[in-house]
Design a protein around this motif. Structure first.
Motif, mmCIF file in Angstrom:
data_model
loop_
_atom_site.group_PDB
_atom_site.id
_atom_site.type_symbol
_atom_site.label_atom_id
_atom_site.label_comp_id
_atom_site.label_asym_id
_atom_site.label_seq_id
_atom_site.Cartn_x
_atom_site.Cartn_y
_atom_site.Cartn_z
ATOM 1 N N LYS A 11 -68.184 81.087 10.906
ATOM 2 C CA LYS A 11 -68.432 79.467 10.203
ATOM 3 C C LYS A 11 -67.761 79.187 9.372
ATOM 4 N N GLU A 13 -66.965 75.527 6.584
ATOM 5 C CA GLU A 13 -67.153 73.790 5.951
ATOM 6 C C GLU A 13 -66.483 73.348 6.211
ATOM 7 N N ASP A 16 -65.411 72.498 9.944
ATOM 8 C CA ASP A 16 -66.202 71.176 10.512
ATOM 9 C C ASP A 16 -65.367 69.598 9.731
ATOM 10 N N GLN A 17 -65.008 70.123 8.537
ATOM 11 C CA GLN A 17 -64.920 68.745 7.727
ATOM 12 C C GLN A 17 -63.415 68.409 7.801
#
Length: 132
Positions: A11, A13, A16-17
């Motif tokens: 995972k 962030e 993802d961004q």
């Protein structure tokens, strides 16, 4: 793997961004499982409370985006940046890894215990300790 998951170690962030596909391959899963089984799970067991993985596996595009080393063990699934939630707890994790005699390739105090980097290789662990 008792306390950590492959999904947690992949995972990101940042990925993802930025729309980066950070899915890992089978060989990365093997390496992450070894990291968890040999370092992270025993550390969590001794620590007695949750440890957060800030960064685990990084595909080359993600590693470049976060300005990681071109030889980073994160790209092989052999490293994790972890935190206990505070500078004090991160310092505790850093020294606990050493006190427990857990095997590692690198153990790094990152930015005065902002987080702790730990890597594990199935062979050739150097036991290198440093601060950046």
């Amino acid at each position: 793997m008792k306390y950590f998951t492959i999904a947690e170690l992949c995972k990101s962030e940042t990925a993802d961004q930025l729309g980066i596909d950070n899915r890992c391959k089978k060989e990365h899963v093997v390496n992450m499982t070894a990291l968890v089984d040999n370092v992270l799970d025993p550390l969590r067991e001794a620590y007695g409370k949750p440890i957060t993985v800030n960064s685990g596996f990084r595909c080359p595009a993600l590693n470049k985006a976060v300005k990681g080393s071109v030889t980073s063990d994160h790209m092989n699934g052999c490293a994790a940046d972890i935190t206990g939630g505070s500078l004090k707890e991160n310092k505790r994790l850093f020294y606990l890894i050493q006190e427990l005699g857990l095997p590692f390739d690198q153990l790094i105090d990152e930015k005065h215990f902002s987080w702790v980097h730990v890597s594990y290789r199935k062979e050739g662990n150097r036991g290198e300790v440093k601060a950046l």
